[in-house]
Design a protein around this motif. Sequence first.
Motif, short mmCIF file in Angstrom:
data_model
loop_
_atom_site.label_atom_id
_atom_site.label_comp_id
_atom_site.label_asym_id
_atom_site.label_seq_id
_atom_site.Cartn_x
_atom_site.Cartn_y
_atom_site.Cartn_z
N ASN A 12 0.94 -1.30 -0.05
CA ASN A 12 -0.02 0.13 -0.03
C ASN A 12 0.99 1.01 -0.01
O ASN A 12 0.57 2.20 0.90
N LEU A 13 1.75 1.32 -1.12
CA LEU A 13 2.72 2.40 -0.86
C LEU A 13 2.14 3.55 -1.79
O LEU A 13 1.77 3.61 -2.88
N GLU A 63 2.68 7.19 2.55
CA GLU A 63 1.99 6.03 3.30
C GLU A 63 2.46 4.90 2.70
O GLU A 63 3.20 4.69 1.77
N GLY A 64 2.17 3.64 3.63
CA GLY A 64 2.45 2.30 3.19
C GLY A 64 3.71 1.90 3.98
O GLY A 64 4.55 2.53 4.56
N VAL A 65 4.11 0.58 3.53
CA VAL A 65 5.14 -0.23 4.42
C VAL A 65 5.94 -0.71 3.18
O VAL A 65 5.51 -1.64 2.49
N ILE A 66 7.53 -0.71 3.51
CA ILE A 66 8.33 -1.49 2.80
C ILE A 66 9.14 -2.07 3.75
O ILE A 66 9.96 -1.71 4.67
N ASP A 72 11.08 -3.47 8.56
CA ASP A 72 10.44 -2.41 8.09
C ASP A 72 11.37 -1.12 7.99
O ASP A 72 11.63 -0.44 9.17
N ILE A 73 11.62 -0.98 6.73
CA ILE A 73 12.59 0.14 6.61
C ILE A 73 11.84 1.65 6.38
O ILE A 73 12.27 2.47 6.71
N THR A 74 10.59 1.61 6.78
CA THR A 74 9.67 2.79 6.61
C THR A 74 9.61 3.11 8.14
O THR A 74 8.93 4.17 8.67
#
Length: 248
Positions: A12-13, A63-66, A72-74
């Motif tokens: 959901n980036l 927004e979103g997660v990587i 989790d780098i975000t």
Amino acid sequence: MNDNDVLISVSNLSKHYNKGAIKALDNISTEIRRGEVVVIIGPSGSGKSTFLRSLNLLERPTEGVITFEGVDITSPKTDINVLRMKMGMVFQHFNLFPHLSIMDNMTLAPVKLLKMSKSDAKAKAQALLEKVALGDRGNSYPSQLSGGQKQRVAIVRALCMSPDVLLFDEPTSALDPEMVGEVLDVMKDLAKDGMTMVVVTHEMGFAREVGTRVIFMDEGRIVEEGTPDEIFTDPSNERLKAFLAKVL
């Protein structure tokens, strides 16, 4: 394939500018597995480079997660600089230090960041230069090299850090046409060696021949993704069909 094969997971980036008026990335989700060569294609302004640069947080997503290798780098708690050492980046315009020799360009990061000895870093750099037919150019300066040679140096400079993935942001678009092939040949060899790569490019021949998966982006979204055969021979999306009609 099991979950251990997933190197990068994107969920959901989104990346917005102007308080959400411009959506450079609009709710992208995908995974990149070890050993894959993922090629990202699409029209100019479709969000390809923004997406690529988000993977190592050169662009900070709205927004979103990587996650990269399970981290989790975000998350603000993550030291992105530690993880960036494992993510090589090759830019359109080489980004070599003009005042340093080719050898010094290549050994600077391994010595400073990986704490390699100078002699080990030099030996590794020399072996990589030999591999891309530039073994005699270690003492040269960037200004003495052609564009294609500079880009080959930029690739092996990234390899000096022994990264787990290489990110390429339009690596051939600043080159004269006759130099494109020499850079793509290096990338093909890397693919054969099993290097995980994410490549933003306009080179459809490379996407078709070397990509294990092709992602087509438009207006900040992933519109279609599949094998090169699925994308180029049997596209289902009308926007992709129109794009391919123009570029092939």
